[in-house]
Design a protein around this motif. Structure first.
Motif, short mmCIF file in Angstrom:
data_model
loop_
_atom_site.label_atom_id
_atom_site.label_comp_id
_atom_site.label_asym_id
_atom_site.label_seq_id
_atom_site.Cartn_x
_atom_site.Cartn_y
_atom_site.Cartn_z
N GLU A 215 12.76 4.05 -4.74
CA GLU A 215 11.49 4.75 -4.50
C GLU A 215 11.66 6.17 -3.97
O GLU A 215 11.27 7.11 -4.62
N ASP B 28 0.83 -1.21 0.00
CA ASP B 28 0.00 0.00 0.00
C ASP B 28 0.87 1.26 0.00
O ASP B 28 0.76 2.10 0.90
N GLY C 152 2.82 -5.32 -9.97
CA GLY C 152 2.40 -5.21 -8.58
C GLY C 152 2.68 -6.55 -7.91
O GLY C 152 3.00 -7.53 -8.60
N ARG D 207 -1.70 0.79 -5.58
CA ARG D 207 -1.64 0.29 -4.19
C ARG D 207 -2.94 -0.42 -3.81
O ARG D 207 -4.00 -0.17 -4.43
S1 SF4 Z 1 2.97 -1.71 -7.29
FE1 SF4 Z 1 4.94 -1.39 -6.29
S2 SF4 Z 1 4.93 0.81 -5.74
FE2 SF4 Z 1 2.79 0.20 -6.19
S3 SF4 Z 1 1.89 -0.34 -4.21
FE3 SF4 Z 1 2.67 -2.22 -5.13
S4 SF4 Z 1 4.76 -2.42 -4.33
FE4 SF4 Z 1 4.12 -0.31 -3.93
#
Ligand code: SF4
Length: 414
Positions: free
Chosen positions: A172, A72, A115, A79
């Protein structure tokens, strides 16, 4: 969820991938041939451009395997708590799309991110599976850039490097505190640990290939990363410091800077406005100063203003020169390469041409003017056989005289 067509999935997953800058896509005017008018389209979903290791500009299919995510991260449209349409490709569907686009000459490679579904290991295995099928079952020789997941086991990330030309792990955010606040499921130590492991694999593979011609390649185009700019309070000085440590510690090919863009349904902890795009551009310029112009990170930081950010109206090289005027003017006919590289408005190519030409004759101001886009910007900082800036270098209003009049980006200024 009603079953989605490949095209619907592509629409969602190409759109979801557009926030990742680490394959450096380039913009273009929107044109398409719908309705039978003309041929081709620049709105093709998921096509981006990147530079191959040999310097060629190549088109890549840039997509996510899925935009479902169990994490998230506040700044991310994908997210867990975000209310967006979701989709998921199987590895075979990504393979089929890549091959179909490749055969039609739309693309020369694939940029694949995802994701996190089920677990980091499961997701990473799916990403690797795409690359494995492409390379092993279809002998795919195109470019592959895989985004790797730092939380996944090192062995699976290693597999990714055996199939991919480039791997990347996003740091990030520029500061650990920013990461903790905005990406609570991520851990700075884990991210840097994964980058360290990739670096070790890169070094090992390079050594092995020196000894054994057929030793397996590991990500021959190296590793890169991406930092989001403007989502937290980190200053440009923080970002420059972080980028320089990453280059030193992990032998990165590139750090990409991505100006945070407000997303639909944004979390309340995020700023409401995106930072000016020119900020991202100034950070890229500062990155070039460190990589190609011999500036130390501390020197780039000296170019920042009282708030720790680089000025937006002038480039960082000019900002540094204006602060350290006692280093100028430099004599174009005698100065070292390092001194010439510090002259605002002189790029690396121009400096090499100066060094080559002055072996045969003394250069005049007109000769230098042929090598730069703006001799006005260069003049206060150099001497030639027929030019001395006299008091120009020390004028109190020099910044105003040299700052571009329009808001336009100086894309090619050094
Ligand atoms: S896709 Fe990557 S940046 Fe986006 S919520 Fe999921 S882990 Fe975090």
């Amino acid at each position: 969820m009603a079953s989605q067509t490949i095209l619907q999935k592509l629409e969602i997953l190409a759109d979801a991938a557009k926030y990742d800058a680490s394959c450096a896509s380039s913009g273009t005017a929107k044109k398409n041939s719908l309705g039978g008018k003309g041929i081709g389209s620049t709105e093709g979903m998921g096509i981006c451009h990147a530079y191959a290791p040999d310097g060629r500009c190549i088109s890549l299919l840039k997509i996510l395997l899925t935009n479902h995510c169990v994490f998230d991260c506040h700044y991310c449209v994908n997210r867990k708590s975000s209310n967006v349409a979701r989709a998921r490709f199987t590895p075979q569907e990504v393979v089929d799309l890549t091959l179909a686009f490749y055969r039609r000459n739309y693309i020369e490679g694939l940029f694949l991110s995802s994701g996190i579904v089920k677990s980091s290991n499961h997701t990473m295995e799916q990403i690797v599976e795409v690359a494995r099928i492409l390379r092993e079952e279809h002998d795919f020789r195109g470019y592959i850039h895989l985004k790797t997941i730092p939380e996944a086991d090192a062995e699976i990330v290693h597999q990714a490097g055996l199939y991919a030309d480039r791997v990347s792990i996003n740091v990030e955010l520029p500061t650990d505190s920013g990461l903790t606040r905005l990406a609570p499921d991520k851990n700075a130590g884990q991210i840097e640990g994964a980058m360290g492991k990739v670096k070790a694999d890169l070094v090992e593979a390079k050594d092995a290939r020196k000894r054994f011609r057929h030793a397996p390649r590991f990500a021959p185009a190296g590793q890169s990363t991406q930092m989001i700019v403007g989502a937290d309070a980190a200053t440009d000085a923080d970002i420059v410091g972080k980028a320089s440590r990453l280059y030193d510690n992990f032998r990165l090919r590139r750090v990409y800077y991505s100006a945070f863009s407000p997303i639909p349904d944004a979390s309340a902890v995020l700023p409401l406005k995106r930072p000016p795009l020119i900020r991202e551009h100034r950070l890229y310029q500062s990155d070039w100063l460190m990589r190609f112009y011999g500036y130390k990170p501390t020197e780039v930081m000296q170019a920042t203003e009282a708030d720790g950010n680089l000025p937006l109206d002038i480039d960082p090289k000019l900002a540094w020169a204006l602060k350290f005027r006692d280093a100028f003017p430099v004599d174009v006919n005698r100065a070292s390469k390092e001194q010439l590289l510090r002259v605002p408005g002189l790029g690396v190519k121009a400096v090499h041409k100066i060094l080559a030409s002055r072996r045969h004759r003394n250069l005049r101001l007109d000769d230098v003017a042929l090598l730069t886009q703006s001799i006005t910007k260069v003049r206060p900082f150099i001497c030639t056989v027929d030019w001395q800036p006299v008091t120009l270098t020390d004028r109190a209003d020099l910044r105003r005289l040299l700052a571009p009049r329009t808001e336009q980006l100086e894309l090619f200024a050094a």
